[in-house]
Design a protein around this motif. Structure first.
Motif: not given
Length: 216
Positions: A20-25, A55-70, A74-77
């Protein structure tokens, strides 16, 4: 054994040791607010503010009542609220909010007063939602029209006003017609989510996480 075969064998052995070195969430949004979100990561719920990394390595970049970007590995969702649909004639689940303890063991959560975004700190020792007069002015609350009272605080007895708020929401749980106490001055520094709201929801703790659940 040829050197090429040896390299391939070593590579396969490394993969077997670290599959699982590549990691999945598995990441979903459970609650959204301005600059804050409750994110479910592989079944663990994290109350996060913009810029924080779990702790799982997920960063919250931005959030509003309409959605969030994490951001994760290295990839944004982009996330939106997960929808739950009742089936087999079962009643839809009641709205629920989970709050992880923050600095100093306090439970903090974004919410709304009369539709305006605020930050709450849960205080089971407060008889009502409590704020200072500056908070009230920013929220457009005419506290001087309320009932003038005297309240005891850690700093002594102070003048305050009892008022009624049209709507108070912690996360997704909104309660109408909630009593609040407005303290004249700058204390408390944060708006306290007291028992005039908490007594109208079901409250429990699970592994240090405070759980609020609507009664309807």
């Amino acid at each position: 054994m040829r050197s090429m075969d040896l390299r391939i064998l070593l590579w396969l052995m490394w993969l077997s040791l670290f599959p699982f070195s590549a990691g999945a969430a598995d990441i979903t949004a459970k609650m959204l607010a301005k600059d804050a979100a409750l994110i479910d990561i592989n079944g663990k719920q994290r109350m996060m503010r913009a810029g924080q990394t779990s702790p799982e390595g997920v960063t919250l970049l931005s959030a509003s009542r309409n959605g969030a970007v994490v951001k994760y590995q290295g990839a944004e969702y982009s996330l939106s609220l997960q929808k739950h649909i009742a089936t087999d004639f079962e009643q839809a689940e009641r709205a629920e909010v989970r709050i992880a303890s923050g600095r100093g063991g306090h439970y903090e959560i974004p919410g709304r007063i009369n539709g305006i975004a605020v930050d709450f700190m849960v205080d089971t020792g407060a008889t009502a939602v409590a704020m200072n007069s500056q908070h009230a002015q920013k929220l457009g609350i005419n506290y001087l029209a309320g009932q003038k009272i005297r309240v005891n605080t850690a700093n002594g007895t102070v003048t305050a006003y009892s008022v009624w708020l049209d709507r108070v929401a912690a996360g997704t749980i909104e309660i109408k017609h909630v009593e609040a106490i407005v303290h004249v001055g700058t204390s408390p520094h944060v708006i306290l989510l007291g028992n005039s709201y908490l007594s109208l929801v079901d409250m429990s703790t699970e592994n240090g996480v405070l759980v609020l659940k609507a009664r309807h």
